[in-house]
Design an enzyme around this catalytic site. Structure first.
Site, PDB file in Angstrom:
ATOM      1  N   GLU A  97       0.846  -1.209   0.000  1.00  0.00           N
ATOM      2  CA  GLU A  97       0.000   0.000   0.000  1.00  0.00           C
ATOM      3  C   GLU A  97       0.870   1.244   0.000  1.00  0.00           C
ATOM      4  O   GLU A  97       1.995   1.216   0.501  1.00  0.00           O
ATOM      5  CB  GLU A  97      -0.863   0.025   1.269  1.00  0.00           C
ATOM      6  N   ASP A  98       0.335   2.320  -0.518  1.00  0.00           N
ATOM      7  CA  ASP A  98       1.051   3.594  -0.409  1.00  0.00           C
ATOM      8  C   ASP A  98       0.837   4.227   0.964  1.00  0.00           C
ATOM      9  O   ASP A  98       1.771   4.734   1.564  1.00  0.00           O
ATOM     10  CB  ASP A  98       0.644   4.566  -1.527  1.00  0.00           C
ATOM     11  N   ASP A 101      -4.403   5.178   6.387  1.00  0.00           N
ATOM     12  CA  ASP A 101      -4.881   6.415   7.003  1.00  0.00           C
ATOM     13  C   ASP A 101      -5.898   6.038   8.086  1.00  0.00           C
ATOM     14  O   ASP A 101      -5.524   5.735   9.211  1.00  0.00           O
ATOM     15  CB  ASP A 101      -5.478   7.266   5.868  1.00  0.00           C
ATOM     16  N   PHE A 150      -2.736  16.531   4.171  1.00  0.00           N
ATOM     17  CA  PHE A 150      -3.050  16.030   2.836  1.00  0.00           C
ATOM     18  C   PHE A 150      -1.737  15.921   2.050  1.00  0.00           C
ATOM     19  O   PHE A 150      -1.067  16.920   1.803  1.00  0.00           O
ATOM     20  CB  PHE A 150      -4.033  16.960   2.143  1.00  0.00           C
ATOM     21  N   ARG A 163       0.538  11.512  -9.200  1.00  0.00           N
ATOM     22  CA  ARG A 163       1.024  10.283  -8.569  1.00  0.00           C
ATOM     23  C   ARG A 163       2.464   9.996  -8.989  1.00  0.00           C
ATOM     24  O   ARG A 163       3.178   9.253  -8.328  1.00  0.00           O
ATOM     25  CB  ARG A 163       0.173   9.090  -9.006  1.00  0.00           C
TER      26      ARG A 163
HETATM   27  C1  PRP Z   1      -5.941   5.332  -0.640  1.00  0.00           C
HETATM   28  C2  PRP Z   1      -4.731   4.488  -0.317  1.00  0.00           C
HETATM   29  C3  PRP Z   1      -5.314   3.381   0.510  1.00  0.00           C
HETATM   30  C4  PRP Z   1      -6.445   4.059   1.242  1.00  0.00           C
HETATM   31  C5  PRP Z   1      -5.994   4.364   2.630  1.00  0.00           C
HETATM   32  O1  PRP Z   1      -6.611   4.776  -1.721  1.00  0.00           O
HETATM   33  O2  PRP Z   1      -4.105   3.979  -1.459  1.00  0.00           O
HETATM   34  O3  PRP Z   1      -5.790   2.319  -0.263  1.00  0.00           O
HETATM   35  O4  PRP Z   1      -6.730   5.266   0.539  1.00  0.00           O
HETATM   36  O5  PRP Z   1      -6.970   5.048   3.351  1.00  0.00           O
HETATM   37  P1  PRP Z   1      -7.707   4.462   4.632  1.00  0.00           P
HETATM   38  O6  PRP Z   1      -6.660   3.866   5.534  1.00  0.00           O
HETATM   39  O7  PRP Z   1      -8.327   5.707   5.227  1.00  0.00           O
HETATM   40  O8  PRP Z   1      -8.718   3.474   4.204  1.00  0.00           O
HETATM   41  P2  PRP Z   1      -7.732   5.533  -2.585  1.00  0.00           P
HETATM   42  O9  PRP Z   1      -9.067   4.971  -2.228  1.00  0.00           O
HETATM   43  O10 PRP Z   1      -7.530   7.011  -2.466  1.00  0.00           O
HETATM   44  O11 PRP Z   1      -7.400   5.032  -4.045  1.00  0.00           O
HETATM   45  P3  PRP Z   1      -6.041   5.219  -4.904  1.00  0.00           P
HETATM   46  O12 PRP Z   1      -5.020   4.263  -4.343  1.00  0.00           O
HETATM   47  O13 PRP Z   1      -6.454   4.868  -6.293  1.00  0.00           O
HETATM   48  O14 PRP Z   1      -5.598   6.671  -4.768  1.00  0.00           O
END
Ligand code: PRP
Length: 179
Positions: A97-98, A101, A150, A163
């Protein structure tokens, strides 16, 4: 207009930490094969760099679980946009994961994947934002702890853009307001 307010993690620091994580993962999985499960789209850049530093055999698979859409805060509603192509039964799966949160996305994902009977299931995230956590998630590998701001770059988007920027930054407020 200038996009970057402050750089939070430089390209050099990201690359150094990714090398360290790759070495730790290689050691922990010695003698095994790993399925790297990339959570699209944010995890893609991290997976590509991380995989270069893993010395055991790796396979990739991709899943897209969206909880944010174009919003900047989690809605708490998790949706599978794209499922895995291969069975993970009996496999050593490492979720890449990136950012973690609220933890809502990963919490959903981990429950879902456990029911598919992998040999093991671990989590590797480049960024961890513990101050915003709403569910407890055990994370096995963390690149950096980050403040509750953010963040954009290195996989993290603002309205699906930026990205590809190789460092992580806080965008300027004026830029976000005008976008
Ligand atoms: C982002 C990120 C995680 C998630 C984390 O994905 O890549 O998957 O949010 O947030 P959380 O811990 O609050 O659940 P996003 O839904 O923005 O999709 P993306 O990876 O395509 O940007």
């Amino acid at each position: 207009m200038e996009l970057v307010d402050r750089i939070i993690i430089s390209e050099e620091d990201i690359q150094r930490r990714v090398r360290e994580l790759g070495a730790a993962i290689s050691q922990d999985y010695a003698g095994k094969t790993i399925t790297l499960l990339c959570v699209l789209k944010g995890g893609l850049m991290f997976l590509c760099d991380l995989a270069k530093h893993i010395t055991v055999p790796v396979a990739y698979d991709f899943m897209s679980v969206s909880s944010y859409g174009d919003a900047t805060e989690s809605s708490g509603v998790v949706r599978i946009v794209k499922d895995l192509e291969e069975s993970i039964e009996g496999k050593h799966v490492l979720i890449v994961e990136d950012i973690i949160d609220t933890g809502l996305t990963l919490s959903y994902l981990v429950n879902n994947l456990h029911s598919r009977n992998p040999a093991s299931l671990r989590i590797c995230t480049l960024l961890n934002k513990p101050s915003n956590r709403r569910v407890d998630i055990p994370i096995d590998y963390v690149g950096f702890e980050v403040p509750n701001e953010f963040l954009v770059g290195y996989g993290l988007d603002f309205k699906q853009l930026y990205r590809n920027i190789p460092f992580i930054f806080v965008p300027r407020k004026e830029f976000i307001q005008e976008a």
